[in-house]
Design an enzyme around this catalytic site. Structure first.
Site, PDB file in Angstrom:
ATOM      1  N   SER A   1       0.831  -1.187   0.000  1.00 44.69           N
ATOM      2  CA  SER A   1       0.000   0.000   0.000  1.00 44.69           C
ATOM      3  C   SER A   1       0.878   1.254   0.000  1.00 44.69           C
ATOM      4  CB  SER A   1      -0.952  -0.041   1.202  1.00 44.69           C
ATOM      5  OG  SER A   1      -1.882   1.013   1.166  1.00 44.69           O
TER       6      SER A   1
ATOM      7  N   ASP B   1       0.343  -4.115  -4.001  1.00 41.95           N
ATOM      8  CA  ASP B   1      -0.783  -3.194  -4.140  1.00 41.95           C
ATOM      9  C   ASP B   1      -0.391  -1.779  -3.713  1.00 41.95           C
ATOM     10  OD1 ASP B   1      -3.245  -3.446  -5.357  1.00 41.95           O
ATOM     11  OD2 ASP B   1      -4.368  -3.528  -3.488  1.00 41.95           O
TER      12      ASP B   1
ATOM     13  N   HIS C   1      -7.394  -5.327  -0.880  1.00 41.90           N
ATOM     14  CA  HIS C   1      -6.181  -4.578  -0.567  1.00 41.90           C
ATOM     15  C   HIS C   1      -5.466  -5.063   0.692  1.00 41.90           C
ATOM     16  CE1 HIS C   1      -3.543  -1.123  -0.805  1.00 41.90           C
ATOM     17  NE2 HIS C   1      -3.889  -0.722   0.390  1.00 41.90           N
TER      18      HIS C   1
END
Length: 333
Positions: free
Chosen positions: A156, A183, A259
């Protein structure tokens, strides 16, 4: 032996009992090594005399996953996602460590605003602490880090920070072997990047001095509900990062997972609850975690150890992955 080293020995013992029968041939399964998991406190200053001050410990609290077997192993730094705790990834880190890597996961902050500049500097400070051989005393006996090169990874916002570090936004004293972004996210939406912006929206513009793997999620760009925006918005997430990576690079996307699905099965506390409440998720975390761990290992085995067979296997037969892949893209050298 330090207290953290003693705890690592005990963790190794129990891990070996649990994984004696684990397959060493399947990258998506636990590897042949038992693993330890140790928490290391951040540096504290000590005044040895009126004129001298020493600093003991790393610049940030660390979670360290390492093989139990004696040997020398490559080092991977893993940077957690936005407002997450490093121990939310303990099962993922141990998967990677079981295949012969030492994984260092710093706790970058407790709370933070949108600007990632301080995180980039902190990540560089952790790498420099590794270069100064601060790691050895925290590992199980006869387990040694190979610090000729280091790999950087992150999830992230941590993926964005990993890219920033690799692109030289902060200088480090160790050469980079590989970059893996899980991600990655560079803001809240197209045109809404957080500082410092990483994406340039120009093809192959992110000239990282190392091979790059970008792992994406199919559900990251889908809102959890009407109250929450997507956790990995289209235009600032995995596809945009991969589009800007020159060769060698690869891009794998788990179609039916979200996610935060590579995190531990149980993530406690308010932050842990938020990992499920805010982001859209798949049915279970274990398959996604096995996939991310296996993909990371396959990529590292190729570019750090010169063993391409696992990554080539994923490329040639993506159905071997424990998840359905909606993208399997490679840019060769």
């Amino acid at each position: 032996m330090t207290a953290s080293a003693r705890r690592a020995v005990l963790a190794c013992y129990y891990s070996l009992l649990l994984h004696t029968m684990a397959s060493a041939g399947d990258v998506f399964d636990h590897g042949r090594h038992g693993t330890s998991l140790a928490h290391v406190e951040e540096a504290k200053t000590r005044r040895c005399s009126p004129a001298s001050v020493s600093v003991v410990g790393p610049p940030k609290p660390l979670l360290i996953a390492a093989p139990c077997d004696a040997g020398e192993y490559p080092v991977v730094v893993f940077l957690h996602g936005y407002l997450a705790n490093n121990y939310f990834y303990s099962q993922l880190l141990q998967h990677v460590a079981s295949h012969g890597f030492i994984v260092i996961a710093p706790q970058m902050y407790t709370l933070s605003g949108p600007d990632t500049t301080a995180e980039i500097k902190s990540a560089a400070a952790v790498v420099d602490w590794l270069a100064a051989d601060g790691l050895s005393s925290t590992l199980p006996p006869n387990v040694h880090p190979n610090l000729t090169v280091v790999s950087i990874s992150g999830h992230s916002r941590g993926g964005k920070v990993a890219f920033a570090l690799a692109l030289g936004h902060a200088k480090t004293s160790l050469p980079l072997a590989a970059l893996i972004a899980v991600d990655p996210v560079d803001g809240t939406g197209l045109g809404k990047q957080t500082a410092p912006p990483i994406l340039t929206y120009k093809e192959t513009s992110l000239r990282v001095p190392a091979p790059v793997m970008v792992i994406g999620t199919g559900l990251g760009e889908v809102p959890r509900n009407v109250l929450f925006p997507p956790c990995a918005p289209l235009g600032v997430s995995h596809a945009a990062f991969y589009d800007e990576c020159p060769a060698p690079a690869c891009h794998l996307v788990a179609r039916d997972y979200g996610h935060t699905d590579m995190m531990d099965d149980v993530t406690r506390g308010a932050k842990g609850l938020a990992t499920r409440a805010v982001c859209k998720s798949g049915e279970a975390r274990a398959p996604m975690r096995r996939f991310v761990g296996g993909a990371m290992v396959a990529f590292l085995k190729k570019w750090v150890e010169g063993r391409p067979e696992w990554l080539d296997g994923i490329r040639d037969r993506p159905e071997v992955a424990p998840v359905v892949l909606s993208a399997v893209e490679f840019r060769d050298e």
